[in-house]
Design a protein around this motif. Structure first.
Motif, short mmCIF file in Angstrom:
data_model
loop_
_atom_site.label_atom_id
_atom_site.label_comp_id
_atom_site.label_asym_id
_atom_site.label_seq_id
_atom_site.Cartn_x
_atom_site.Cartn_y
_atom_site.Cartn_z
N ASN A 1 0.83 -1.20 0.00
CA ASN A 1 0.00 0.00 0.00
C ASN A 1 0.87 1.26 0.00
N TYR A 2 1.89 1.27 0.85
CA TYR A 2 2.76 2.45 0.93
C TYR A 2 3.73 2.53 -0.23
N ALA B 1 7.75 0.19 4.91
CA ALA B 1 7.78 0.71 3.54
C ALA B 1 8.58 2.00 3.45
N ASN B 2 8.41 2.90 4.42
CA ASN B 2 9.16 4.16 4.39
C ASN B 2 10.66 3.92 4.47
N ALA B 3 11.06 2.85 5.18
CA ALA B 3 12.48 2.57 5.34
C ALA B 3 13.09 1.91 4.11
N ALA C 1 11.48 1.65 0.88
CA ALA C 1 11.00 2.11 -0.42
C ALA C 1 12.06 2.87 -1.22
N PRO C 2 12.79 3.83 -0.62
CA PRO C 2 13.75 4.59 -1.44
C PRO C 2 14.76 3.71 -2.18
N PRO C 3 15.50 2.80 -1.52
CA PRO C 3 16.45 2.00 -2.29
C PRO C 3 15.77 1.01 -3.22
N LEU C 4 14.69 0.34 -2.76
CA LEU C 4 14.04 -0.69 -3.58
C LEU C 4 13.38 -0.11 -4.81
N PRO D 1 15.58 7.36 11.25
CA PRO D 1 14.36 7.65 12.02
C PRO D 1 13.21 6.70 11.72
N PHE D 2 13.09 6.26 10.45
CA PHE D 2 11.98 5.38 10.10
C PHE D 2 12.16 3.99 10.72
N ILE D 3 13.40 3.54 10.85
CA ILE D 3 13.65 2.28 11.56
C ILE D 3 13.24 2.43 13.02
N ALA D 4 13.59 3.58 13.61
CA ALA D 4 13.15 3.85 14.98
C ALA D 4 11.62 3.89 15.06
#
Length: 429
Positions: free
Chosen positions: A39-40, A163-165, A167-170, A285-288
């Protein structure tokens, strides 16, 4: 003797069904979690491809800004009827319908050739995704008791943080390999296995399972699974708690979306990091945040099991998370150490995510079971109004001041306002 034997057989069968349901329900939660990640991805793909699409379509920064926000406003507004639909027709139909529609929209977006068409598809994507989290809260209300639903609700909410963590590389790899159009198509097709599994396996709990799951819950908050219910959606707006849930979630989600939309820019422009460095540092921060969601849900369940009132138990991580997030965010613009700045940003995001699972679970503790999705979606409407305002207001502040100081201070102030709203004005009517 024959009657006693028959009753014993029935009781044995019902107990076995309840045990089967106990194993089954976590499989459903896992399926929804995977759907949350996809979804994200559907939401994030435009952010990853924005410069490429802007160049291909000849878009200005203003046009691209409107395109990036095209999802948020319809998503916020569509949450209002989405919750009612889930309560009225059940999560199986509405979730599968929404999932099918948003997958199709993402695939079709990969073949668009104009700005107007792509904008319309992003609006439709916001509408299609609106039943997602409301369906999730309905499922956890069906399959989990007051003392245990905080954790599964939080697990579902970690999907956005995962997804936020990643998504950028994938998604960048997909775009570099297949182009932005191929990336859209692949992401849209990812949902097909989820749709098929959902239609095949999801079901409401049996009478025996429902009775076993909710045997210690407040009977005034739950109804029999087979009972025909009537959803008085408009009556929810007559309750003071509903309005302060909208206000509180607006304030908390505003700051979260400042992170989501402006954190890379802050790291590059205010801290002097390169784009390559920003890509990795911004994921911390997204991992946190993943840990924050899980901790908030687990804490609220722990407090319920210790005998604290369910509504108060949910409010503890919400209020404490928002307050501590404000204390972490406010000093960021005054710190000049990279390490300390990232630590404060990570702490701020961790604490801002602490309320997320508890916020959704709070709706199921306050509302009757036939209004759980309705109240959850109304609260989410408020949250995504804050999300839609965040990038615009932050941009206006930056244009006016040229620095992030006032952005962080505004975020801290709204977090405190959110904590106050939930602490003093939200209760079970």
């Amino acid at each position: 003797m024959k009657t006693s034997a028959s009753l014993q057989d029935i009781n044995t069968l019902e107990n076995n069904n309840a045990k089967i349901g106990g194993n089954f329900r976590w499989g459903i939660v896992t399926l929804i979690l995977v759907a949350a990640v996809i979804n994200y991805f559907d939401r994030s793909n435009l952010s990853i491809a924005n410069s490429t699409i802007a160049k291909e379509f000849g878009l200005s920064s203003t046009q691209m800004g409107f395109l990036l926000s095209a999802f948020l406003w319809p998503y916020a507004i569509a949450n209002l009827p989405a919750g009612w639909l889930v309560d009225r027709f059940g999560p199986k139909k509405i979730f599968s319908g929404g999932l099918t529609l948003w997958s199709a929209v993402t695939v079709v977006a990969g073949f668009t050739s104009g700005y107007g068409t792509l904008y319309a598809l992003r609006v439709l994507l916001g509408v299609a995704e609106s039943p997602f989290f409301t369906s999730g809260i309905k499922v956890t209300d069906m399959w989990f008791s007051d003392k245990e639903r905080g954790l599964p609700t939080s697990v579902i909410n970690t999907g956005s943080q995962i997804a936020n963590a990643v998504a950028p590389p994938l998604l960048t790899i997909l775009m570099l390999t297949l182009g932005w159009r191929g990336m859209f198509v692949v992401i849209g097709l990812m949902s097909i296995p989820i749709i098929l599994l959902w239609l095949k396996f999801f079901r409401a709990p049996t009478r025996a399972e429902y009775a076993e799951i909710h045997r210690e819950d407040d009977t005034q908050l739950h109804q029999a699974v087979s009972e025909q219910t009537k959803v008085d959606w408009g009556a929810l707006f007559k309750r003071r708690s509903t309005w302060f849930m909208i206000i509180g979630n607006f304030c908390i989600m505003f700051t979260i979306w400042v992170y989501l939309t402006w954190l890379p820019s802050y790291l590059e422009n205010s801290m002097g990091m390169s784009i390559k460095e920003t890509g990795w540092v911004a994921s911390i921060p997204f991992i946190a945040g993943i840990l924050g969601v899980l901790c908030g849900g687990s804490l609220s369940d722990f407090l319920v099991r210790k005998g604290l009132n369910p509504v108060t138990s949910r409010k503890v991580p919400i209020v404490a998370g928002a307050a501590f997030a404000a204390c972490s965010v406010a000093p960021v613009p005054f710190v000049h150490s990279y390490g300390l700045s990232i630590a404060l940003l990570s702490l701020g995001y961790f604490f801002s995510q602490l309320p997320q699972g508890a916020i959704w679970t709070l709706a199921s503790d306050i509302a009757p079971s036939d209004q759980v999705s309705s109240l959850g979606s109304i609260q989410n409407f408020g949250g995504f109004l804050g999300a839609a305002c965040a990038p615009i207001v932050a941009g206006m502040v930056l244009d006016a001041t040229g620095q992030f100081t006032d952005v962080f201070m505004l975020g801290a102030g709204l977090l405190l306002m959110g904590a106050i709203s939930y602490a003093f004005f939200v209760r079970k009517d």
